[in-house]
Structures are given as structure tokens and as C-alpha cells.
Design an enzyme around this catalytic site. Structure first.
Site, PDB file in Angstrom:
ATOM      1  N   HIS A 188       0.832  -1.212   0.000  1.00 62.36           N
ATOM      2  CA  HIS A 188       0.000   0.000   0.000  1.00 62.36           C
ATOM      3  C   HIS A 188       0.863   1.258   0.000  1.00 62.36           C
ATOM      4  CE1 HIS A 188      -4.186  -0.557  -0.154  1.00 62.36           C
ATOM      5  NE2 HIS A 188      -4.355  -1.185   0.986  1.00 62.36           N
ATOM      6  N   GLU A 432      -0.546 -19.585 -17.891  1.00 64.80           N
ATOM      7  CA  GLU A 432       0.382 -19.512 -16.769  1.00 64.80           C
ATOM      8  C   GLU A 432       0.909 -20.883 -16.349  1.00 64.80           C
ATOM      9  OE1 GLU A 432      -1.770 -17.713 -13.486  1.00 64.80           O
ATOM     10  OE2 GLU A 432      -3.655 -18.529 -14.258  1.00 64.80           O
ATOM     11  N   ASN A 455       4.167 -14.079 -14.073  1.00 64.30           N
ATOM     12  CA  ASN A 455       4.587 -14.278 -12.685  1.00 64.30           C
ATOM     13  C   ASN A 455       4.551 -15.765 -12.325  1.00 64.30           C
ATOM     14  OD1 ASN A 455       4.555 -11.528 -12.784  1.00 64.30           O
ATOM     15  ND2 ASN A 455       2.988 -11.241 -11.239  1.00 64.30           N
ATOM     16  N   ASP A 456       3.441 -16.425 -12.665  1.00 70.11           N
ATOM     17  CA  ASP A 456       3.328 -17.861 -12.381  1.00 70.11           C
ATOM     18  C   ASP A 456       4.012 -18.714 -13.438  1.00 70.11           C
ATOM     19  OD1 ASP A 456       2.067 -17.814  -9.944  1.00 70.11           O
ATOM     20  OD2 ASP A 456       0.049 -17.952 -10.754  1.00 70.11           O
ATOM     21  N   CYS A 503      -0.051 -10.126 -18.892  1.00 73.59           N
ATOM     22  CA  CYS A 503      -0.470  -9.335 -17.734  1.00 73.59           C
ATOM     23  C   CYS A 503       0.431  -9.525 -16.528  1.00 73.59           C
ATOM     24  CB  CYS A 503      -1.916  -9.652 -17.363  1.00 73.59           C
ATOM     25  SG  CYS A 503      -2.224 -11.406 -17.061  1.00 73.59           S
TER      26      CYS A 503
END
Length: 572
Positions: A188, A432, A455-456, A503
Site C-alpha cells: 500500500h 500460466e 509471474n506464475d 499481464c
């Protein structure tokens, strides 16, 4: 002293140190005779915290806009969350313990649950729970919480971490940047720093313990470098860097409405990832051409009960209408399970949740009604924009066919009931899982599009968890094996007249972008703040040269060789 961390928000800050140290909230367990009085004390602490959060929300609204202020609506809601707060009350009443101890125990349980999740964004949500419960705890313990609104001179805040409440109180006029021991690019504090356009470096490990208040400090939010007590020459060098950064920022703004097209006329689509409808504002402000990934799981995580069909419909409709006609919105269906637990969704314990019962496996398995509710909401919203529905964690062709069949069943039911549904929405899948990438030619016959979740895909292909420091060196987006899989996926989609997007983090990586252009990637989805710098890069590339470079990269043996090739090619 020099420190190296993670550059979380670009820019240069030169000021003096403001050490932010939160009060010691160590709790001891005591037996309570009058539980009613203890609960009244607990309710009073909640009321004080709620009043403070309302003021912080007002500050956030004035300085950062509705999107970021909405975080504090969620915090206020959390103060009344039945799962969290009723658990505390039950503990006080049932065990006759003090409210501070009960709150600490219940909060830690929730925090541990979120921190165990494999999704970095969801892990960072533990910070919300820490922030809210620490505020209540401080009131219960009679401790003082620092007020950052009182800062009235140029400073760089140095802290263990910055909570959402902390960052909402920052005044850009005086807070020139911040440096924290912990955190990542999706925390955050990092997200809000980028929104405020305050330079930030996180993950510095021990900077808080190593500096004193009022010491001179220089911070580079791009490189992740922090220098304490710099020499006059170093300060002069960074002042020059700051001037150059400001000029470049103004230049990038000129590209907001420019086309994402290479020097020799090849067009690519630059879109952004979002987690909530409020994030669309940032996509538009940064010239995003659409939404390439709407992570819908946050609709489910922000509630103690499953979101209703109407609640989901309203969220999807808002995103589609906000983006407007001709701006695609790719919505990923529920990607949760195993590692990401919901209080209202009982799931079995798994030894390896990363390879477990999650995402589409859960949705076409024991939890079809949750899936069908989401599909109906999406179909109802489809008439309000350019909707593309995407299934996550697809491994076999049968999984995709079964998920799409459920979608078409709900489509038919809605139409039969007289509900309007678009005739032009697309149905695609995340790429993925390596098994799916290898079968891309077969998937391309049934899927309208692919979106590569690097990412994966990288983690599964390299058999390495990037969050594990011992093996993080194996998380190699430029490895020829990864590039070969990406090429296979893109070629398979193009052979069937379909398109492929990306993505994962790789889509906004300035070293990877030239390679991806050369490999023929159609759509790049990234954080909204990365869009303009990627557009600038793309407009300076030559597609034919990038294609030749990518072909060479596929023949190489190591990631290091590929990086050197990119640098050499772009330097010409």
C-alpha cells in the site's frame, strides 16, 4: 552510509531524516472480572479509531482523490467486520480476558492468514489489518500515535513500514520521499507513494536502525539507492538528476494521447492491471488503452460474505462504463482457493497450495454456484462496454471447454429471461501453466485470446519461488526457455487469427518490452504508472529489428546473454 533497496516510486528526494517510530503495542494477558466494562472500553476505542479514520479519509480525498480515499472506507468497514470484531468480543466474554489481548490474538490470526497467501497483492493486504487493529490497540493501551500532518519542513520519512493511514497523512509540500525497512512494489505504501508522486525506496532491511533524526539524506526512487550524510558533490549530482527527472516526466505526459506504435508502423496495445473499479481513474490518467487484467478476487476478499450477483454486476458495469467505448476490459474470473482462504468458503488444508485446488479448478469443481453467480454478473455487464472474460489457471483443454460451457449455459438462461447480453464479448484464458503453453495450438482453436501470466509461468517453468531468497536467482524472465514458451503461445494464437496479451510484471519491464515486441506480443498489460514510459520505448523501436533480435535471443543459452543482446541492440 549507502543503502540499496527496491525502487518503489520514481524520483529524487533530498532533505533531512524524519524517523517515524510507532509506539510499543506489546500486550499482556490479564483476567477480567467485569467483561461488560471491558467490552465498553473496546467499543470506545473503536469509536475513537473510527473518528480518526474519517479525518484521515478527508485528508486522502483532498490530496489523492476518491480512489485512494476509498481505502479508508474499507478500513472503517473493517472496524465493524463481524468476523474480526465479533471474534474479539467472543474472546473477551468467553475467556474473561482483556480486550487488548483478545484483539491482538484475533488480528494476528487474520494477519497470518493473509501473509501466507501466494499472491503478493493479497499478502500486502495484511498491512490493512495491522493498521486498523494497531490503531484500536493503541487506544486500548493509552499509547500515542504519531501525527504526520504536523510535519512542516522538507523531510524524508524513514520507517519500519508506512501504513495506509501514515501515507494518507503525508503532505507533498514537506514530505519529499520515504524509505522503509520492509515492503515491496505492490505494498500500500508503494502504491500510494506513486499516486502522490513521492519518491520511495522500500525493502532496505535496517535503515531505520542506522539513521538519526535530522541527518541529511538522498533517496533515488528509481534505482533504489539511499545515501545518508552525503557529500556536497553527491548532493549536487542528485540535484542534477532531480532536474533531469522532472523534465522527463513532463515529456512523458505529452505521450498520454499518442499512439503505441513502433517507428516502422507496428501497433501494440498498452493497457493496465487493476484490482478495483476505483483504479480505472489511474488507467485513464496515464493514457492506458484499456484494462488488461481486472483481478476480481478483491471483490471477494473485501467482504465477510460472498459478493452478490448485483454487487458484482455494479462493479463490472462501473469499470466498463468508466473505460468507455472501444476500450477493452479483460476480467479474470475468481482466482482464489487453497492458498487464499475466505472466511465464508471452506477449503481443505493443502501441503502445496501453489499446485493445489484453486482458481478454475475450484470453480468447475465444488464451488460452481459461486462461479455461475460471477458469470451471470459479467454477462449482464457485457452490454456496457468491450468485455473480455478470462479463465485463470487453465491446464487442460477439457477445463476450458467445461468452464466455457457453464458460461454459455448462463448466457442462454439470461437471454431466455429477457436480460440483455452482448453478442460480442470474448472468452479467453490465462497462459500460466507450462502444460497449457505447450498445448497452445490446441487451446487456440477453442479460446478467443490468451493472456500470459508471467509471474506464475516463470515460477512454474523454472520450479522456483521468487519470494524464496535462496532460489530467487532462478526467477528469470529473460531466460530463453521462457521466451520460447512466450513465442509458442503467440504463434499459436496468430495461426488461428487470435491475439495474445501479457499481464505479468514482464509486460512493463523495459528490458523485456523490446523482446516481446519482436516476438509479436499484441497487448501489454502493466501498472498504470508504467504505461507512458513503455509507450515512449515502443515508439523508438523498429519492429523488423526487434523481430531479428528476438530470433537471436531464442537461440541463446542464458538470461545474461539475452540481456546483453537487448542492451547492444538498443545502443545502436
Amino acid at each position: 552510509m549507502e543503502f540499496k533497496g527496491i525502487g518503489a516510486s520514481s524520483g529524487i528526494a533530498i532533505a533531512k531524516v524524519y524517523k517515524l517510530q510507532h509506539p510499543d503495542l506489546t500486550v499482556t494477558k490479564t483476567t477480567v472480572e467485569d467483561t461488560a466494562a471491558e467490552l465498553a472500553k473496546f467499543d470506545a476505542a473503536i469509536a475513537k479509531a473510527e473518528g480518526e479514520l474519517a479525518k484521515i479519509r478527508e485528508n486522502a480525498l483532498a490530496s489523492m482523490g476518491e480512489e485512494k480515499a476509498a481505502i479508508f472506507d474499507a478500513h472503517i468497514t473493517m472496524l465493524n467486520d463481524p468476523e474480526l470484531m465479533s471474534g474479539v468480543r467472543s474472546k473477551v466474554q468467553g475467556e474473561s480476558v482483556n480486550a487488548a489481548f483478545a484483539l491482538n490474538e484475533v488480528a494476528n490470526m487474520f494477519i497470518m492468514m493473509f501473509e501466507a497467501m501466494d499472491n503478493e497483492y493479497m499478502r500486502e493486504r495484511a498491512a490493512d489489518i495491522k493498521d486498523v487493529t494497531a490503531r484500536v490497540l493503541a487506544h486500548l493501551l493509552g499509547k500515542f500515535i504519531p501525527d504526520l500532518t504536523l510535519i512542516n519542513e522538507p523531510v524524508v520519512i524513514v520507517a519500519e513500514d508506512l501504513t495506509p493511514s501514515d501515507t494518507a497523512q503525508l503532505n507533498r509540500q514537506f514530505v519529499k520521499g520515504f524509505a522503509t525497512n520492509i515492503g515491496g512494489r505492490t505494498s500500500h505504501s508503494a502504491i500510494m507513494a506513486r499516486s502522490l508522486e513521492i519518491p520511495a525506496v522500500v525493502g532496505l532491511s535496517n535503515i531505520l536502525e542506522s539513521v538519526e533524526g535530522n541527518e541529511a539524506i538522498v533517496l533515488d526512487g528509481t534505482s533504489g539507492e539511499v545515501i545518508v550524510n552525503p557529500s556536497a558533490d553527491v548532493v549536487a549530482a542528485y540535484e542534477a538528476k532531480a532536474d533531469a527527472f522532472a523534465k522527463r516526466k513532463e515529456q512523458l505526459k505529452l505521450l498520454k494521447d499518442a499512439e503505441s506504435v513502433t517507428a516502422d508502423g507496428h501497433h501494440v496495445e498498452l493497457v493496465a492491471n487493476i484490482g478495483t473499479p476505483n483504479d480505472v481513474e489511474g488507467v485513464i490518467a496515464n493514457g492506458g488503452e484499456g484494462v488488461g487484467l481486472y483481478r476480481t478476487e478483491f471483490l471477494y476478499m473485501d467482504s465477510s460474505t460472498a459478493p452478490t450477483e448485483d454487487e458484482q454486476f455494479a462493479a463490472y458495469k462501473q469499470v466498463l462504463e468508466s473505460m468507455g467505448a472501444g476500450k477493452p476490459v479483460v476480467v479474470r474470473t475468481l482466482d482464489i482457493g487453497g492458498d487464499k482462504k475466505l472466511p465464508y468458503l471452506p477449503l481443505p488444508h493443502e501441503e502445496n497450495p501453489f499446485l493445489g485446488y484453486r482458481a478454475i479448478r475450484m470453480c468447475i469443481g465444488d464451488h460452481q454456484e459461486i462461479f455461475r453467480t460471477q458469470l451471470r454478473a459479467l454477462l449482464r455487464a457485457s452490454v456496457y462496454g468491450d468485455l473480455k472474460i478470462m479463465f485463470p489457471m487453465i491446464t487442460t483443454v477439457n477445463e476450458f471447454v467445461e468452464a466455457k460451457a457453464m458460461l454459455l449455459e448462463e448466457d442462454a438462461k439470461l437471454r431466455e429471461a429477457g436480460v440483455a447480453v452482448s453478442d460480442s464479448y470474448e472468452v479467453g484464458m490465462m497462459m500460466e501453466v507450462p502444460a497449457a503453453a505447450v498445448l497452445a495450438p490446441q487451446f487456440a482453436k477453442v479460446s478467443d485470446f490468451f493472456s500470459i501470466g508471467t509471474n506464475d509461468l516463470i515460477g512454474y517453468t523454472m520450479a522456483a519461488d521468487r519470494m524464496n531468497e535462496k532460489v530467487s536467482y532462478l526467477y528469470q524472465p529473460y531466460n530463453p526457455s521462457i521466451l520460447t514458451l512466450v513465442k509458442m503461445i503467440i504463434d499459436a494464437s496468430h495461426a488461428e487469427g487470435k491475439w495474445t496479451g501479457m499481464c505479468g510484471e514482464m509486460a512493463g519491464d523495459l528490458t523485456a518490452v523490446p523482446l516481446l515486441v519482436g516476438l509479436g506480443l499484441d497487448e501489454f498489460s502493466m501498472s498504470a504508472t508504467s504505461v507512458l514510459s513503455v509507450r515512449e520505448l515502443v515508439r523508438g523501436l523498429n519492429m523488423s529489428e526487434m523481430k531479428e533480435m528476438a530470433e537471436k535471443a531464442l537461440q541463446m543459452a542464458t538470461a545474461e546473454e539475452v540481456v546483453a543482446l537487448v542492451e547492444e541492440t538498443l545502443a545502436k
